[in-house]
Every structure is written in structure tokens, then in C-alpha cells.
Motif scaffolding. Structure first.
Motif, PDB file in Angstrom:
ATOM      1  N   PRO A   1     184.970  62.714  74.461  1.00  0.00           N
ATOM      2  CA  PRO A   1     183.712  62.548  75.191  1.00  0.00           C
ATOM      3  C   PRO A   1     183.822  61.418  76.198  1.00  0.00           C
ATOM      4  CG  PRO A   1     183.302  62.744  72.831  1.00  0.00           C
ATOM      5  CD  PRO A   1     184.795  62.606  73.006  1.00  0.00           C
ATOM      6  N   ALA A   2     183.154  61.587  77.327  1.00  0.00           N
ATOM      7  CA  ALA A   2     183.184  60.583  78.393  1.00  0.00           C
ATOM      8  C   ALA A   2     181.888  60.674  79.189  1.00  0.00           C
ATOM      9  CB  ALA A   2     184.383  60.823  79.311  1.00  0.00           C
ATOM     10  N   PRO A   3     181.472  59.570  79.825  1.00  0.00           N
ATOM     11  CA  PRO A   3     180.259  59.600  80.636  1.00  0.00           C
ATOM     12  C   PRO A   3     180.375  60.600  81.785  1.00  0.00           C
ATOM     13  CG  PRO A   3     180.966  57.342  80.248  1.00  0.00           C
ATOM     14  CD  PRO A   3     182.078  58.236  79.768  1.00  0.00           C
ATOM     15  N   PHE A   4     179.218  61.144  82.190  1.00  0.00           N
ATOM     16  CA  PHE A   4     179.184  62.063  83.319  1.00  0.00           C
ATOM     17  C   PHE A   4     179.696  61.351  84.569  1.00  0.00           C
ATOM     18  CE2 PHE A   4     175.471  63.594  80.758  1.00  0.00           C
ATOM     19  CZ  PHE A   4     175.970  64.851  80.442  1.00  0.00           C
ATOM     20  N   PRO A   5     180.509  62.023  85.386  1.00  0.00           N
ATOM     21  CA  PRO A   5     180.874  61.438  86.678  1.00  0.00           C
ATOM     22  C   PRO A   5     179.584  61.150  87.475  1.00  0.00           C
ATOM     23  CG  PRO A   5     182.223  63.369  86.213  1.00  0.00           C
ATOM     24  CD  PRO A   5     181.138  63.327  85.172  1.00  0.00           C
ATOM     25  N   PRO A   6     179.574  60.103  88.302  1.00  0.00           N
ATOM     26  CA  PRO A   6     178.340  59.703  89.002  1.00  0.00           C
ATOM     27  C   PRO A   6     177.630  60.844  89.736  1.00  0.00           C
ATOM     28  CG  PRO A   6     180.021  58.037  89.306  1.00  0.00           C
ATOM     29  CD  PRO A   6     180.686  59.188  88.593  1.00  0.00           C
ATOM     30  N   GLU A   7     178.354  61.672  90.473  1.00  0.00           N
ATOM     31  CA  GLU A   7     177.657  62.735  91.219  1.00  0.00           C
ATOM     32  C   GLU A   7     177.101  63.811  90.284  1.00  0.00           C
ATOM     33  OE1 GLU A   7     180.994  65.393  93.296  1.00  0.00           O
ATOM     34  OE2 GLU A   7     181.331  63.237  93.552  1.00  0.00           O
ATOM     35  N   VAL A   8     177.736  64.029  89.137  1.00  0.00           N
ATOM     36  CA  VAL A   8     177.214  64.960  88.140  1.00  0.00           C
ATOM     37  C   VAL A   8     175.951  64.364  87.512  1.00  0.00           C
ATOM     38  CG1 VAL A   8     177.685  66.107  85.931  1.00  0.00           C
ATOM     39  CG2 VAL A   8     179.456  66.010  87.702  1.00  0.00           C
ATOM     40  N   ALA A   9     175.981  63.074  87.200  1.00  0.00           N
ATOM     41  CA  ALA A   9     174.814  62.394  86.624  1.00  0.00           C
ATOM     42  C   ALA A   9     173.625  62.463  87.582  1.00  0.00           C
ATOM     43  CB  ALA A   9     175.162  60.947  86.287  1.00  0.00           C
ATOM     44  N   GLU A  10     173.875  62.342  88.881  1.00  0.00           N
ATOM     45  CA  GLU A  10     172.795  62.440  89.875  1.00  0.00           C
ATOM     46  C   GLU A  10     172.164  63.828  89.861  1.00  0.00           C
ATOM     47  OE1 GLU A  10     173.819  61.205  93.852  1.00  0.00           O
ATOM     48  OE2 GLU A  10     174.914  59.462  93.074  1.00  0.00           O
ATOM     49  N   ARG A  11     173.002  64.865  89.817  1.00  0.00           N
ATOM     50  CA  ARG A  11     172.485  66.236  89.772  1.00  0.00           C
ATOM     51  C   ARG A  11     171.721  66.473  88.476  1.00  0.00           C
ATOM     52  NH1 ARG A  11     174.035  70.077  93.797  1.00  0.00           N
ATOM     53  NH2 ARG A  11     172.195  71.051  92.915  1.00  0.00           N
ATOM     54  N   LEU A  12     172.249  65.948  87.391  1.00  0.00           N
ATOM     55  CA  LEU A  12     171.604  66.090  86.091  1.00  0.00           C
ATOM     56  C   LEU A  12     170.203  65.478  86.114  1.00  0.00           C
ATOM     57  CD1 LEU A  12     172.349  67.174  83.280  1.00  0.00           C
ATOM     58  CD2 LEU A  12     173.034  64.862  82.707  1.00  0.00           C
ATOM     59  N   ALA A  13     170.068  64.313  86.743  1.00  0.00           N
ATOM     60  CA  ALA A  13     168.771  63.640  86.846  1.00  0.00           C
ATOM     61  C   ALA A  13     167.783  64.470  87.672  1.00  0.00           C
ATOM     62  CB  ALA A  13     168.946  62.254  87.451  1.00  0.00           C
ATOM     63  N   ALA A  14     168.289  65.315  88.571  1.00  0.00           N
ATOM     64  CA  ALA A  14     167.425  66.156  89.417  1.00  0.00           C
ATOM     65  C   ALA A  14     166.980  67.435  88.711  1.00  0.00           C
ATOM     66  CB  ALA A  14     168.161  66.511  90.716  1.00  0.00           C
ATOM     67  N   LEU A  15     167.572  67.722  87.553  1.00  0.00           N
ATOM     68  CA  LEU A  15     167.204  68.907  86.787  1.00  0.00           C
ATOM     69  C   LEU A  15     165.766  68.754  86.291  1.00  0.00           C
ATOM     70  CD1 LEU A  15     168.916  71.401  85.875  1.00  0.00           C
ATOM     71  CD2 LEU A  15     169.252  70.210  83.712  1.00  0.00           C
ATOM     72  N   PRO A  16     164.961  69.817  86.364  1.00  0.00           N
ATOM     73  CA  PRO A  16     163.589  69.689  85.850  1.00  0.00           C
ATOM     74  C   PRO A  16     163.616  69.222  84.401  1.00  0.00           C
ATOM     75  CG  PRO A  16     163.929  71.848  86.881  1.00  0.00           C
ATOM     76  CD  PRO A  16     165.258  71.161  86.828  1.00  0.00           C
ATOM     77  N   GLY A  17     162.723  68.302  84.079  1.00  0.00           N
ATOM     78  CA  GLY A  17     162.687  67.750  82.738  1.00  0.00           C
ATOM     79  C   GLY A  17     161.352  67.969  82.064  1.00  0.00           C
ATOM     80  N   CYS A  18     161.260  67.573  80.818  1.00  0.00           N
ATOM     81  CA  CYS A  18     160.043  67.697  80.014  1.00  0.00           C
ATOM     82  C   CYS A  18     159.622  66.322  79.544  1.00  0.00           C
ATOM     83  CB  CYS A  18     160.298  68.562  78.785  1.00  0.00           C
ATOM     84  SG  CYS A  18     160.732  70.237  79.180  1.00  0.00           S
ATOM     85  N   ALA A  19     158.317  66.159  79.419  1.00  0.00           N
ATOM     86  CA  ALA A  19     157.790  64.914  78.877  1.00  0.00           C
ATOM     87  C   ALA A  19     156.533  65.221  78.085  1.00  0.00           C
ATOM     88  CB  ALA A  19     157.477  63.936  80.008  1.00  0.00           C
TER      89      ALA A  19
END
Length: 139
Positions: free
Chosen positions: A99-117
Motif C-alpha cells: 500500500p502507498a499514498p495516492f499520487p498527487p494528481e490522483v488524489a486531486e481527482r479523487l477529491a473531485a469525486l462526488p461525496g456524501c455527508a
């Protein structure tokens, strides 16, 4: 569709999500990084039929530096929910197999994914499998 066909649809949805995140074939090679499925929970709600138009949506339930908790829905062209797939995905360094942290550009796209709260949490998310036992003899 049988159960394997639903599982295949959601597997292909993860592939499409990986493409969108920049982890298609070229992105996996460039980052030496991929996603592994750690756990999946399928719920079958309605029957799907051959030739029926279908669409899959995804929301981010949660994420940290290495993991994505995702919720996929399979709907017909009328917006009826046919099935859901709740998944825990882990980011993996291909060269180390760890396991490893998401690459920065992948993490940015992930943050743009619709989320739930709070109130937006899907009703079918977070379910567990089990037989409900009752005290009476009619169960």
C-alpha cells in the motif's frame, strides 16, 4: 443477468473510475501505481435484462491517503436502482507490492469525486450481512 454479470458490471465500473482518476494503463505504468479491491458488498434490488440500457454511478463515501470507500449504483434508464456495490479500494505501489499514498494528481481527482455527508449517506451503504434472530419461535 445473473450474480456474476452484476459483479462484472461493477468491476468494469472500477476500471472506468481508474481511467478517470488517471490510473488507466498508461497512468499505472507512469505512476507504478494501481488500485486493489479489498472488499466488496453487492446488493441486488431489481432484475436487469439483456439489451436493457444501464448506467453506473459512483460516490465517495470516505477516503484517506491510501484508501477509497466507494459506493456504486446500477440503474436502468428510468432511474430505478437495480443493484449497488460498496467497495473498499486500496492504492498500491506496483513496484513494491505494498500500500502507498495516492499520487498527487490522483488524489486531486479523487477529491473531485462526488461525496456524501451526513444525510446524503446512501441508505444501502454500510450494511452488514447476517441472519436476524428473534426470540420467538416463528423466526
Amino acid at each position: 443477468m445473473n450474480d456474476a454479470a452484476y459483479a462484472r458490471v461493477f468491476s468494469l465500473a472500477v476500471d472506468a473510475l481508474m481511467e478517470w482518476l488517471g490510473l488507466g494503463e498508461e497512468g499505472r505504468r507512469r505512476h507504478a501505481y494501481t488500485l486493489y479491491t479489498l472488499e466488496t458488498h453487492l446488493c441486488y434490488r431489481r432484475e436487469a435484462h439483456e439489451g436493457q440500457p444501464l448506467q453506473v454511478g459512483v460516490v465517495r463515501l470516505d477516503a484517506d491517503a491510501k484508501r477509497l470507500h466507494a459506493f456504486f449504483t446500477l440503474e436502468d434508464d428510468q432511474g430505478h436502482c437495480l443493484a449497488t456495490s460498496e467497495q473498499m479500494l486500496m492504492g498500491m505501489a506496483i513496484d513494491r507490492g505494498r500500500p502507498a499514498p495516492f499520487p498527487p494528481e490522483v488524489a486531486e481527482r479523487l477529491a473531485a469525486l462526488p461525496g456524501c455527508a451526513g444525510d446524503d449517506w446512501p441508505e444501502l451503504a454500510g450494511r452488514r450481512i447476517g441472519i436476524v434472530r428473534r426470540d420467538d419461535a416463528t423466526s
